[in-house]
Design a protein around this motif. Sequence first.
Motif, PDB file in Angstrom:
ATOM      1  N   UNK A  26       8.221  -0.864   5.626  1.00 37.96           N
ATOM      2  CA  UNK A  26       8.875  -1.686   6.649  1.00 37.96           C
ATOM      3  C   UNK A  26      10.080  -2.434   6.102  1.00 37.96           C
ATOM      4  N   UNK A  27      11.155  -2.443   6.892  1.00 41.20           N
ATOM      5  CA  UNK A  27      12.305  -3.316   6.646  1.00 41.20           C
ATOM      6  C   UNK A  27      12.810  -3.277   5.226  1.00 41.20           C
ATOM      7  N   UNK A  28      12.895  -4.466   4.625  1.00 37.45           N
ATOM      8  CA  UNK A  28      13.465  -4.565   3.280  1.00 37.45           C
ATOM      9  C   UNK A  28      12.573  -3.928   2.225  1.00 37.45           C
ATOM     10  N   UNK A  29      11.320  -3.593   2.581  1.00 38.29           N
ATOM     11  CA  UNK A  29      10.458  -2.891   1.633  1.00 38.29           C
ATOM     12  C   UNK A  29      11.077  -1.566   1.194  1.00 38.29           C
ATOM     13  N   UNK A  30      11.886  -0.968   2.059  1.00 36.10           N
ATOM     14  CA  UNK A  30      12.544   0.292   1.727  1.00 36.10           C
ATOM     15  C   UNK A  30      13.408   0.149   0.483  1.00 36.10           C
TER      16      UNK A  30
ATOM     17  N   UNK B 267       0.807  -1.236   0.000  1.00 32.28           N
ATOM     18  CA  UNK B 267       0.000   0.000   0.000  1.00 32.28           C
ATOM     19  C   UNK B 267       0.832   1.274   0.000  1.00 32.28           C
ATOM     20  N   UNK B 268       1.989   1.251   0.657  1.00 34.62           N
ATOM     21  CA  UNK B 268       2.813   2.459   0.718  1.00 34.62           C
ATOM     22  C   UNK B 268       3.265   2.881  -0.676  1.00 34.62           C
ATOM     23  N   UNK B 269       3.698   1.930  -1.494  1.00 28.07           N
ATOM     24  CA  UNK B 269       4.171   2.292  -2.822  1.00 28.07           C
ATOM     25  C   UNK B 269       3.018   2.581  -3.776  1.00 28.07           C
ATOM     26  N   UNK B 270       1.864   1.986  -3.531  1.00 28.26           N
ATOM     27  CA  UNK B 270       0.690   2.354  -4.321  1.00 28.26           C
ATOM     28  C   UNK B 270       0.325   3.813  -4.053  1.00 28.26           C
ATOM     29  N   UNK B 271       0.411   4.225  -2.784  1.00 30.53           N
ATOM     30  CA  UNK B 271       0.156   5.625  -2.442  1.00 30.53           C
ATOM     31  C   UNK B 271       1.238   6.531  -3.025  1.00 30.53           C
ATOM     32  N   UNK B 272       2.469   6.049  -3.021  1.00 26.00           N
ATOM     33  CA  UNK B 272       3.575   6.848  -3.543  1.00 26.00           C
ATOM     34  C   UNK B 272       3.417   7.095  -5.037  1.00 26.00           C
ATOM     35  N   UNK B 273       2.917   6.119  -5.748  1.00 24.47           N
ATOM     36  CA  UNK B 273       2.737   6.286  -7.187  1.00 24.47           C
ATOM     37  C   UNK B 273       1.635   7.276  -7.513  1.00 24.47           C
ATOM     38  N   UNK B 274       0.752   7.519  -6.559  1.00 30.94           N
ATOM     39  CA  UNK B 274      -0.315   8.503  -6.782  1.00 30.94           C
ATOM     40  C   UNK B 274       0.156   9.937  -6.550  1.00 30.94           C
ATOM     41  N   UNK B 275       1.269  10.095  -5.855  1.00 31.80           N
ATOM     42  CA  UNK B 275       1.732  11.425  -5.487  1.00 31.80           C
ATOM     43  C   UNK B 275       1.958  12.357  -6.688  1.00 31.80           C
ATOM     44  N   UNK B 276       2.685  11.946  -7.722  1.00 28.48           N
ATOM     45  CA  UNK B 276       2.931  12.876  -8.838  1.00 28.48           C
ATOM     46  C   UNK B 276       1.648  13.370  -9.489  1.00 28.48           C
ATOM     47  N   UNK B 277       0.686  12.462  -9.721  1.00 31.03           N
ATOM     48  CA  UNK B 277      -0.569  12.875 -10.358  1.00 31.03           C
ATOM     49  C   UNK B 277      -1.326  13.869  -9.486  1.00 31.03           C
ATOM     50  N   UNK B 278      -1.303  13.629  -8.195  1.00 30.07           N
ATOM     51  CA  UNK B 278      -1.979  14.550  -7.274  1.00 30.07           C
ATOM     52  C   UNK B 278      -1.319  15.930  -7.312  1.00 30.07           C
ATOM     53  N   UNK B 279       0.000  15.972  -7.357  1.00 30.23           N
ATOM     54  CA  UNK B 279       0.696  17.247  -7.396  1.00 30.23           C
ATOM     55  C   UNK B 279       0.416  17.995  -8.699  1.00 30.23           C
ATOM     56  N   UNK B 280       0.309  17.259  -9.798  1.00 28.94           N
ATOM     57  CA  UNK B 280      -0.011  17.894 -11.076  1.00 28.94           C
ATOM     58  C   UNK B 280      -1.413  18.488 -11.029  1.00 28.94           C
ATOM     59  N   UNK B 281      -2.354  17.743 -10.463  1.00 28.96           N
ATOM     60  CA  UNK B 281      -3.743  18.204 -10.405  1.00 28.96           C
ATOM     61  C   UNK B 281      -3.902  19.427  -9.509  1.00 28.96           C
TER      62      UNK B 281
ATOM     63  N   UNK C 293      12.082   3.889   7.018  1.00 34.37           N
ATOM     64  CA  UNK C 293      13.451   4.048   7.478  1.00 34.37           C
ATOM     65  C   UNK C 293      14.047   2.680   7.768  1.00 34.37           C
ATOM     66  N   UNK C 294      15.381   2.649   7.885  1.00 40.76           N
ATOM     67  CA  UNK C 294      16.059   1.428   8.318  1.00 40.76           C
ATOM     68  C   UNK C 294      16.277   1.435   9.826  1.00 40.76           C
ATOM     69  N   UNK C 295      15.757   2.438  10.507  1.00 40.07           N
ATOM     70  CA  UNK C 295      15.889   2.557  11.957  1.00 40.07           C
ATOM     71  C   UNK C 295      14.616   2.036  12.630  1.00 40.07           C
ATOM     72  N   UNK C 296      14.719   1.056  13.547  1.00 33.01           N
ATOM     73  CA  UNK C 296      13.515   0.479  14.170  1.00 33.01           C
ATOM     74  C   UNK C 296      12.651   1.509  14.882  1.00 33.01           C
TER      75      UNK C 296
END
Length: 248
Positions: free
Chosen positions: A200-204, A37-51, A182-185
């Motif tokens: 989370x973790x390696x998702x970064x 979900x985090x990267x799905x939200x991240x991919x929406x960021x540019x379009x939102x900024x353009x709009x 982050x890589x910091x717990x």
Amino acid sequence: MDNPLLVLMLVALTVTLLLLIWRRVRDGTTLGLRPLPAYEALRRQPAYMVETGRRFHMTPGRADLHTPQAPASVAGLGALGELAQESGPSPVVTVGAPTLLPAAQGAVLRSYEASGRVAEARPGETHFLAARDFPLVYGAGASVLIGQPEVGGNVALGHIGPEMVLLAEAGQRQDVEQILGSDDPGAMAVSTVFTPHAVWGEELFAGRAYLDESPLQLASLRTQDVLRWLVAAGILIAAALRLLGLVG
């Protein structure tokens, strides 16, 4: 590892897997990445900024590129490059380490060059706020920039420690969507309090593959998954053999 032969075998296995998977992806095989979900939200960021005509704040953290935490910074820089290429107004970028300043400026500039908008790039919007030994000073400075009315999103992906609280609180006051990792717990725990889009973790380190989706990036991510399963299987087999008394 003290065994050169074992190291050589591992390197050979990794390269072989990478090449095999890369060829399959290049030839059209679809790799089913698990949804994040985090990267799905991240991919929406540019379009939102353009709009909206607003800008997002992005930080790859405060780990210099010559430190052991550098991979987290590189992961953040990769995400910055992908986002800047598709966004409208130039992002507000903050860094907390000297070597990250030219790296972040270069990532934004290359992204704008790739999208044919080099004249719109604003290198001056990349700010070095404090050295890595002063995390709270950096966090305080970044929170001021996040609080600007034109900022409509907060993305913090990299080596980020206690200053994550300041960054997240600033984003919450602005009532903007936040993607934090982050890589910091400790920073990861803070992220889950402030946003449902915590990395989370390696998702970064998987961000570039999810955002870019190039064959090489996808093959690299799948190779890591295969190696992880092989290591897990090896540990379980070794434990079982020891339990059965077949090995000392």
